[in-house]
Scaffold this motif. Sequence first.
Motif, PDB file in Angstrom:
ATOM      1  N   GLY A   8      35.622  44.335  51.138  1.00  0.00           N
ATOM      2  CA  GLY A   8      35.629  44.973  49.827  1.00  0.00           C
ATOM      3  C   GLY A   8      34.245  45.440  49.427  1.00  0.00           C
ATOM      4  N   SER A  31      33.107  48.399  48.715  1.00  0.00           N
ATOM      5  CA  SER A  31      33.031  49.514  47.773  1.00  0.00           C
ATOM      6  C   SER A  31      32.001  50.554  48.263  1.00  0.00           C
ATOM      7  CB  SER A  31      32.708  49.004  46.369  1.00  0.00           C
ATOM      8  OG  SER A  31      32.798  50.041  45.417  1.00  0.00           O
ATOM      9  N   ASP A  80      36.302  48.390  53.483  1.00  0.00           N
ATOM     10  CA  ASP A  80      36.942  48.714  52.217  1.00  0.00           C
ATOM     11  C   ASP A  80      38.196  49.533  52.488  1.00  0.00           C
ATOM     12  OD1 ASP A  80      35.884  48.427  49.162  1.00  0.00           O
ATOM     13  OD2 ASP A  80      37.203  50.169  49.362  1.00  0.00           O
ATOM     14  N   ASP A  83      42.079  46.945  55.401  1.00  0.00           N
ATOM     15  CA  ASP A  83      42.413  46.047  54.304  1.00  0.00           C
ATOM     16  C   ASP A  83      42.595  44.645  54.853  1.00  0.00           C
ATOM     17  OD1 ASP A  83      45.568  45.268  54.242  1.00  0.00           O
ATOM     18  OD2 ASP A  83      45.243  47.198  55.212  1.00  0.00           O
ATOM     19  N   CYS A 132      33.655  37.750  50.603  1.00  0.00           N
ATOM     20  CA  CYS A 132      34.851  38.279  49.954  1.00  0.00           C
ATOM     21  C   CYS A 132      34.652  38.110  48.455  1.00  0.00           C
ATOM     22  CB  CYS A 132      36.099  37.539  50.441  1.00  0.00           C
ATOM     23  SG  CYS A 132      37.630  38.145  49.696  1.00  0.00           S
ATOM     24  N   THR A 161      37.886  40.439  45.067  1.00  0.00           N
ATOM     25  CA  THR A 161      38.884  41.120  45.886  1.00  0.00           C
ATOM     26  C   THR A 161      40.254  40.461  45.838  1.00  0.00           C
ATOM     27  OG1 THR A 161      37.172  41.860  47.426  1.00  0.00           O
ATOM     28  CG2 THR A 161      39.416  41.852  48.256  1.00  0.00           C
ATOM     29  N   TYR A 207      43.423  41.301  43.580  1.00  0.00           N
ATOM     30  CA  TYR A 207      44.206  42.510  43.809  1.00  0.00           C
ATOM     31  C   TYR A 207      45.413  42.265  44.726  1.00  0.00           C
ATOM     32  CZ  TYR A 207      40.267  45.081  41.814  1.00  0.00           C
ATOM     33  OH  TYR A 207      39.301  45.550  40.971  1.00  0.00           O
ATOM     34  N   HIS A 259      34.596  34.947  42.712  1.00  0.00           N
ATOM     35  CA  HIS A 259      35.640  35.460  41.823  1.00  0.00           C
ATOM     36  C   HIS A 259      35.469  34.899  40.419  1.00  0.00           C
ATOM     37  CE1 HIS A 259      37.454  36.268  45.794  1.00  0.00           C
ATOM     38  NE2 HIS A 259      37.945  37.301  45.170  1.00  0.00           N
TER      39      HIS A 259
END
Length: 213
Positions: free
Chosen positions: A73, A75, A96, A121, A136, A139, A142, A170
């Motif tokens: 992830g 971006s 990503d 993914d 990670c 992410t 989602y 997170h």
Amino acid sequence: MPSLPELMHRTFFRTLSLLSPRGQAVVLRRYFDWWHRSPDPWKLSTDDYEQHKYRSTLECLPARPYQRIMEVGCSEGVFTETLAKTYPEAEITGVDVSERALERARARVPENGRVRFLQADILTHQVEPRFDLVFCSETLYYLGRHDRLHRASDQLSALLAPDGVLVAVHPWPEARRLHRFLDGHPSLSRLTERVYTTPPRPFTVAAYGAKPA
């Protein structure tokens, strides 16, 4: 307590997870391509909170050499650029779902023999040679339902080389749910966890080590 817009946001992604993993991946790719219609939609390169989170993440790492690093992830490559500067001898792979984001990542951190970017993914990516360090961040929410988080924990753990380190970052306290399957995974052991009560959004940095085979 999450705000109403955030709860609606999470409900939307839980609904998406009723699709097959490949179907979910297709929708997520289109969703993030749409978000990246304008550069740096989440202000990752300029927001003080995001920069603090990057610094805090690096401070939580076990002190050891890392030769192969993956960022799941990535971006537009803001943190990837930091990793390339912090670990100048390491091979770094940014992953990503959004090709539009990756185009900007490649402009920020040109690909060479040491840095590369890959469109993939976490749910369907075929595991490549193992990594000493995997990130990670922001992410897992989602992915939606628990069965997808379980699948993601299997995928992430499979990326690690022997003695490799996985770092999950997170929002707190949501991380309790998001990291549940990492905490209970038979191939992982938690090394550290730090909770940062930083406004406007508390977060946690959790590091896991690959258990010996």
